[in-house]
Motif scaffolding. Structure first.
Motif, PDB file in Angstrom:
ATOM      1  N   GLN A  45       0.822  -1.211   0.000  1.00  0.00           N
ATOM      2  CA  GLN A  45       0.000   0.000   0.000  1.00  0.00           C
ATOM      3  C   GLN A  45       0.858   1.264   0.000  1.00  0.00           C
ATOM      4  N   LYS A  46       2.075   1.171   0.520  1.00  0.00           N
ATOM      5  CA  LYS A  46       2.973   2.331   0.536  1.00  0.00           C
ATOM      6  C   LYS A  46       3.621   2.579  -0.819  1.00  0.00           C
ATOM      7  N   GLN A  47       3.742   1.538  -1.622  1.00  0.00           N
ATOM      8  CA  GLN A  47       4.506   1.615  -2.861  1.00  0.00           C
ATOM      9  C   GLN A  47       4.055   2.733  -3.795  1.00  0.00           C
ATOM     10  N   PRO A  48       2.740   2.934  -4.042  1.00  0.00           N
ATOM     11  CA  PRO A  48       2.337   4.039  -4.929  1.00  0.00           C
ATOM     12  C   PRO A  48       2.794   5.402  -4.424  1.00  0.00           C
ATOM     13  N   THR A  49       2.822   5.584  -3.102  1.00  0.00           N
ATOM     14  CA  THR A  49       3.282   6.850  -2.540  1.00  0.00           C
ATOM     15  C   THR A  49       4.776   7.028  -2.783  1.00  0.00           C
ATOM     16  N   PHE A  50       5.561   5.957  -2.570  1.00  0.00           N
ATOM     17  CA  PHE A  50       6.995   6.017  -2.865  1.00  0.00           C
ATOM     18  C   PHE A  50       7.226   6.413  -4.325  1.00  0.00           C
ATOM     19  N   VAL A  60      13.067   7.310  -2.257  1.00  0.00           N
ATOM     20  CA  VAL A  60      13.287   6.515  -1.054  1.00  0.00           C
ATOM     21  C   VAL A  60      14.093   5.267  -1.399  1.00  0.00           C
ATOM     22  N   ASP A  61      15.000   4.896  -0.500  1.00  0.00           N
ATOM     23  CA  ASP A  61      15.771   3.672  -0.671  1.00  0.00           C
ATOM     24  C   ASP A  61      14.863   2.482  -0.368  1.00  0.00           C
ATOM     25  N   THR A  62      14.128   2.039  -1.367  1.00  0.00           N
ATOM     26  CA  THR A  62      13.135   0.985  -1.161  1.00  0.00           C
ATOM     27  C   THR A  62      13.770  -0.362  -0.824  1.00  0.00           C
ATOM     28  N   ASP A  63      15.039  -0.567  -1.193  1.00  0.00           N
ATOM     29  CA  ASP A  63      15.698  -1.826  -0.819  1.00  0.00           C
ATOM     30  C   ASP A  63      15.793  -1.938   0.701  1.00  0.00           C
ATOM     31  N   GLN A  64      16.165  -0.837   1.353  1.00  0.00           N
ATOM     32  CA  GLN A  64      16.216  -0.845   2.820  1.00  0.00           C
ATOM     33  C   GLN A  64      14.830  -0.999   3.419  1.00  0.00           C
ATOM     34  N   VAL A  65      13.862  -0.332   2.816  1.00  0.00           N
ATOM     35  CA  VAL A  65      12.496  -0.377   3.337  1.00  0.00           C
ATOM     36  C   VAL A  65      11.924  -1.786   3.226  1.00  0.00           C
ATOM     37  N   LYS A  66      12.244  -2.483   2.133  1.00  0.00           N
ATOM     38  CA  LYS A  66      11.735  -3.841   1.953  1.00  0.00           C
ATOM     39  C   LYS A  66      12.287  -4.797   3.011  1.00  0.00           C
ATOM     40  N   VAL A  71      10.427   0.863   9.080  1.00  0.00           N
ATOM     41  CA  VAL A  71      11.283   2.044   9.176  1.00  0.00           C
ATOM     42  C   VAL A  71      10.628   3.276   8.555  1.00  0.00           C
ATOM     43  N   CYS A  72       9.641   3.068   7.697  1.00  0.00           N
ATOM     44  CA  CYS A  72       8.877   4.175   7.111  1.00  0.00           C
ATOM     45  C   CYS A  72       7.402   3.946   7.442  1.00  0.00           C
ATOM     46  N   PRO A  73       6.966   4.337   8.637  1.00  0.00           N
ATOM     47  CA  PRO A  73       5.590   4.069   9.042  1.00  0.00           C
ATOM     48  C   PRO A  73       4.582   4.759   8.129  1.00  0.00           C
TER      49      PRO A  73
END
Length: 212
Positions: A45-50, A60-66, A71-73
């Motif tokens: 659900q966060k992906q479209p916002t990223f 955003v560093d999505t690799d870290q978020v995944k 870490v990104c509430p």
């Protein structure tokens, strides 16, 4: 002391609040009652916002978020408000908090602006700063970028949003598992990039989490 993860976990659920708003310029006072429903967003659900904000300069560093999507509430927020005059407002939106540590853009159109003195938190090792992203603003429609700070030692989240004509400083402090304090200060936005100084509205509220 709550970590940022613990703080945002504590913010989920159904909350109710009675607020008092003071119009500094006119001297008027208004009260309202609000019910919030807050649900955490999944990584999907966060992906479209990223993706949306990546196109607008905040990558955003999505690799870290995944590896750890906490870490990104992010939240889906719906609320219903009724004023003492009987006026009703309902709204729903998605909000995402991205600490600066996970932003990899070298250039961003949303660099930290001049803050009101009351919202200028000294930089300390434990203070977490970042972007506060929403698909809808409260005062103006459309996606909007703000800034946030979180102070773990005081369990305070502060959200600063620059609208076209105003600057909103929204502070939330958890004092018990089911009680938090809310303060909202709205400033007139200066046109010269200086820190906002003219206060238009001040709101106070005690928010309580409802039991299931």
């Amino acid at each position: 002391m709550l970590s940022i993860r613990e703080f945002f976990t504590a913010c989920t659920g159904v909350w109710t609040t009675e607020r008092t708003y003071h119009s500094v310029l006119s001297g008027q006072v208004e009260r309202s009652y609000t019910e919030f429903r807050v649900e955490p967003l999944t990584l999907e659900q966060k992906q479209p916002t990223f993706e949306f904000y990546s196109l607008n300069g905040i990558k955003v560093d999505t690799d870290q978020v995944k590896e750890d999507d906490h870490v990104c509430p992010g939240f889906a927020i719906a609320f219903d408000t009724i004023s003492e005059k009987g006026e009703q407002v309902a709204m729903s939106l998605k909000a995402l908090f991205v600490p600066d540590a996970y932003v990899v853009s070298e250039e961003s159109p949303a660099k930290k602006p001049s803050l009101p003195i009351a919202a200028d938190v000294p930089v300390r090792e434990e203070v977490i700063e970042g972007f506060y992203l929403r698909d809808e603003g409260y005062s103006e429609p459309g996606a909007i970028v703000g800034r946030f700070t979180y102070q773990p030692t005081r369990q305070i989240l502060e959200m600063i949003t620059y609208y076209r004509r105003s600057v909103a400083v929204d502070q939330m402090r958890i004092v018990e598992d089911d009680i938090r304090l809310r303060t909202i200060i709205t400033y007139e936005r200066p046109q010269n990039g200086e820190p906002p100084t003219v206060i238009e509205l001040v709101g106070f509220g005690v928010e309580r989490r409802q039991k299931n």
